[in-house]
Enzyme design. Structure first.
Site, PDB file in Angstrom:
ATOM      1  N   HIS A 190       0.857  -1.182   0.000  1.00 22.64           N
ATOM      2  CA  HIS A 190       0.000   0.000   0.000  1.00 22.64           C
ATOM      3  C   HIS A 190       0.893   1.232   0.000  1.00 22.64           C
ATOM      4  O   HIS A 190       1.801   1.343   0.819  1.00 22.64           O
ATOM      5  CB  HIS A 190      -0.883  -0.012   1.256  1.00 22.64           C
ATOM      6  CG  HIS A 190      -1.694   1.223   1.440  1.00 22.64           C
ATOM      7  ND1 HIS A 190      -2.468   1.778   0.447  1.00 22.64           N
ATOM      8  CD2 HIS A 190      -1.859   2.041   2.530  1.00 22.64           C
ATOM      9  CE1 HIS A 190      -3.076   2.860   0.913  1.00 22.64           C
ATOM     10  NE2 HIS A 190      -2.718   3.039   2.159  1.00 22.64           N
ATOM     11  N   HIS A 195       0.914   5.752  -0.943  1.00 15.76           N
ATOM     12  CA  HIS A 195       0.192   6.950  -1.370  1.00 15.76           C
ATOM     13  C   HIS A 195       1.012   7.608  -2.485  1.00 15.76           C
ATOM     14  O   HIS A 195       1.207   8.823  -2.476  1.00 15.76           O
ATOM     15  CB  HIS A 195      -0.018   7.910  -0.196  1.00 15.76           C
ATOM     16  CG  HIS A 195      -1.068   7.460   0.764  1.00 15.76           C
ATOM     17  ND1 HIS A 195      -2.086   8.269   1.216  1.00 15.76           N
ATOM     18  CD2 HIS A 195      -1.287   6.260   1.355  1.00 15.76           C
ATOM     19  CE1 HIS A 195      -2.857   7.607   2.060  1.00 15.76           C
ATOM     20  NE2 HIS A 195      -2.392   6.383   2.173  1.00 15.76           N
ATOM     21  N   ASP A 211       1.670  -4.539 -20.606  1.00 15.51           N
ATOM     22  CA  ASP A 211       2.706  -5.510 -20.227  1.00 15.51           C
ATOM     23  C   ASP A 211       2.500  -6.040 -18.805  1.00 15.51           C
ATOM     24  O   ASP A 211       3.011  -7.105 -18.462  1.00 15.51           O
ATOM     25  CB  ASP A 211       4.093  -4.852 -20.306  1.00 15.51           C
ATOM     26  CG  ASP A 211       4.642  -4.825 -21.721  1.00 15.51           C
ATOM     27  OD1 ASP A 211       4.306  -5.720 -22.509  1.00 15.51           O
ATOM     28  OD2 ASP A 211       5.420  -3.898 -22.035  1.00 15.51           O
ATOM     29  N   HIS A 255      -8.837   7.486  -1.571  1.00 14.37           N
ATOM     30  CA  HIS A 255      -7.778   7.032  -0.695  1.00 14.37           C
ATOM     31  C   HIS A 255      -6.476   6.868  -1.510  1.00 14.37           C
ATOM     32  O   HIS A 255      -5.810   7.874  -1.762  1.00 14.37           O
ATOM     33  CB  HIS A 255      -8.217   5.733  -0.003  1.00 14.37           C
ATOM     34  CG  HIS A 255      -7.308   5.237   1.066  1.00 14.37           C
ATOM     35  ND1 HIS A 255      -7.707   4.357   2.040  1.00 14.37           N
ATOM     36  CD2 HIS A 255      -5.999   5.483   1.302  1.00 14.37           C
ATOM     37  CE1 HIS A 255      -6.675   4.097   2.841  1.00 14.37           C
ATOM     38  NE2 HIS A 255      -5.637   4.773   2.408  1.00 14.37           N
ATOM     39  N   TYR A 313       9.221 -13.235 -23.717  1.00 13.57           N
ATOM     40  CA  TYR A 313      10.030 -12.090 -23.314  1.00 13.57           C
ATOM     41  C   TYR A 313      11.073 -12.522 -22.280  1.00 13.57           C
ATOM     42  O   TYR A 313      10.821 -13.409 -21.475  1.00 13.57           O
ATOM     43  CB  TYR A 313       9.121 -11.010 -22.721  1.00 13.57           C
ATOM     44  CG  TYR A 313       9.882  -9.827 -22.243  1.00 13.57           C
ATOM     45  CD1 TYR A 313      10.106  -8.736 -23.076  1.00 13.57           C
ATOM     46  CD2 TYR A 313      10.423  -9.811 -20.963  1.00 13.57           C
ATOM     47  CE1 TYR A 313      10.839  -7.649 -22.642  1.00 13.57           C
ATOM     48  CE2 TYR A 313      11.165  -8.738 -20.522  1.00 13.57           C
ATOM     49  CZ  TYR A 313      11.367  -7.661 -21.368  1.00 13.57           C
ATOM     50  OH  TYR A 313      12.097  -6.594 -20.935  1.00 13.57           O
TER      51      TYR A 313
END
Lengths: 239, 239, 239, 239
Positions: B95, B97, B120, B169, B227
């Site tokens: 998480h 910000h 991708d 948020h 790839y």
């Protein structure tokens, strides 16, 4: 806290503004106030940050009269004095021309509370002052800047809203201490940046609900706070 | 993997968030989950990143009950727990910000798949959750954040879409491991930045075709991937 | 030039992309072509830049068949080959996902020639390709990317316009050498940034006149050039 | 001031442009003028900044005729000469392609005086020139760039407005010395950035009042100035 400790904390807060990229050249200034001793310590005017020492700080009384220091205080001293008088609970004031907060100040708009990053620190929109009148500019300009800020806070709690945008000018921030004021200045710039991006992605973006805003603000402030470690109530950050 | 290795990987992922410029102060947190041992390792709340050691991490069971650690876990722990429960295949949650992803979350809009850089890593628009309701905010807020995310993924594959924007948020990202989750958080921020530029250049910019999107996603994921180097199937990057 | 020198120049160009902030993780690739020896040197796929050595580069013939190298070449090799075939005079190709140029590619718009910074390097708008069709994506995708670029240049001189934006994807740049191609990639990103700012300041901003555009382009390119020092005709920069 | 001191100051100003991030590669140039000795010192054309020494600077008379130096002067020399002729009081000229100021130049718009940061240095909108005509471009282009700037300043005081935006090109700045000119170039870029943000937040943002503008400009310039330390009247910054 001794006056020596206040000088050191004020110097450190001024340097923090530089480290966080909030000032260009010598723009910006920070002061701290010791209400028991009735003293303010403030940055001198126009001195480069990398040469500042605690002894360069100017000490004044609560009316802004110089009681110690060889240099002129920041020309914004009267604004700081006006804020210490208007807002009882504050112990530090910071003024920057940080880029995004200044752009919002130049737009004349409040910064809406678009998200929880904002609500963690500021309980609502960050207010812009009204435009100052010619007579307020012509004499006692810096003092009047402070009274126009105080006027804008008539129905606001300065401790739940520790920043203002002076229209056509730039932000002032404050806090319980000058350390906290400088931290709020860094957070404000980040919020101003995010809010800038938000309104340019979506012109009609909505503020978050009061429920979400207060949840986040009160999660970190006041008796019900449960953020950070219990042994460290003064913790400023989050995670 | 031993619990010691999990602690080290989780610490490293938290530090990677700092190195990539995704967190300011102590914002953000990363956790890793060892499903065989039924253990989660998560960052403690409000501790500065530069002081974190593996021993500071908090260890919980899969219900979020603390089984080891002296510090409070991140206040977002219940969201992490809810995501580990909802999404079987994931082993790490991050998480942040971060600035651009948060701005999109504040706008309440999904991030369209405007190009192959996006395709991708993410097979389609990066979804925004609905706005949370007052009752979901007032109690068990962090847990409910996780259930609102899970609700948004009812018809989405979390392994083909390892990120979400919680409205008002900020983003949550995940992956097979916490290392991959942190990598996805860095990629998300770059995509959010490019998508920001795209919509401000051209408000009606179009998403790429499904054919181009799936070509790029499947060039890097799944049995037909071609790839990177064959000896290094876990290679996360591209060139 | 020996093959050894080509390897070193290609490696250096790949590293220059990193130093100029044009690539994130292992995104992007550069190749150089020695037409006399019929050899291309290209970056291997998905190898982190900080571990690359000249020996890691993959050597192919002008059809893209590997003649030396233990690693897989960049998955974009067929696009490079197609460009070397379509544009006789070029000796280097660079592909990045640099932020601003990619955003323009995602918008599907050409970058107008808004100023002399642009005209010093690119004689006109930087073209966007058409969107690729499903059948062009499903098989021989990377090769078709090159042919769609070549199609866009039917009436353009690739040496006076050493860059293209592949719609929904990202830019490709080229030049007489791979060093020049990498330089053009850095200039393109700066121009794309300035053009972004220009259109967001003023949506109807106008391109400069042909007279001004050609004055600047020809001040630096061709027989009448008078920029830089006469002893150093290859000087790429200006002042 | 000796010619040696002028060379050193001009070199230093050129390097300051690099340190402040105002130039990419060898873009940009600075010159200083010693009116008593009738000499101009200017950067040579297309030489990388990190190799510049005082001896590399080219010395000319006030008509731009070379009197000392082995290298070609900056191709913009005639613009510098035209500005020294048109504006009596200036001793230094700086030309950059700094990103935000160039974007404003490309938009063809003046930069409005949106705030006190701007008013501290520039007493009003920063003017854009008209577009140059084909005949002005075809011959004596660099000289005509200077005359078009001078034309724009017919009713402006160059010392109260030490910058201009050449439409479709980039800014020129000046000052009493080349040091001051370089400082003004850095401030201009910051103002251009803030003004960019202001108009993209709010398209109809208003300039500040004349009262506020003049208060700030005169707080720092002229006989009534009260900013900075009295012992250091030349102090360029503020706080």
């Amino acid at each position: 806290m001794s006056l020596k400790a206040l000088r050191e904390e004020v110097l450190e807060a001024n340097l923090e503004l530089v480290r966080r990229g909030l000032v260009l050249f010598t723009f910006g200034n920070a002061s701290g106030c010791d209400r028991a001793r009735e003293r303010i310590a403030i940055k001198p005017s126009g001195v480069p940050y990398d040469r500042l020492t605690p002894a360069d700080l100017v000490i004044t009384d609560l009316d802004g009269n110089i009681v110690d220091g060889k240099l002129r205080p920041s020309s914004d001293l009267p604004t700081h004095v006006a804020l210490y008088r208007a807002f009882d609970g504050i112990g530090g004031v910071v003024h920057t021309h940080s880029r995004y907060a200044t752009a919002w100040a130049q737009s004349g708009l409040d910064i809406p509370c678009f998200g929880t990053t904002h609500a963690d620190y500021f309980r609502g929109s960050i207010p812009s002052t009204r435009v100052m009148r010619p007579n307020e500019i012509e004499s006692k300009y810096e003092w009047n800047t402070g009274t126009v800020i105080a006027e804008r806070f008539e129905n606001l709690d300065p401790l739940a809203m520790p920043a203002v945008l002076v229209s056509g000018h730039a932000p002032f921030c404050w806090g319980a201490s000058v350390t906290e004021a400088a931290h709020n200045a860094a957070i404000l710039e980040e919020l101003a940046h995010m809010a800038y991006l938000t309104v340019t992605i979506r012109a009609d973006a909505a503020a978050i609900s009061e429920a979400l805003r207060d949840k986040h603000f009160l999660r970190k402030h006041g008796p019900g706070a449960y953020y950070g470690q219990p042994a460290d109530e003064s913790e400023l950050d989050r995670g």
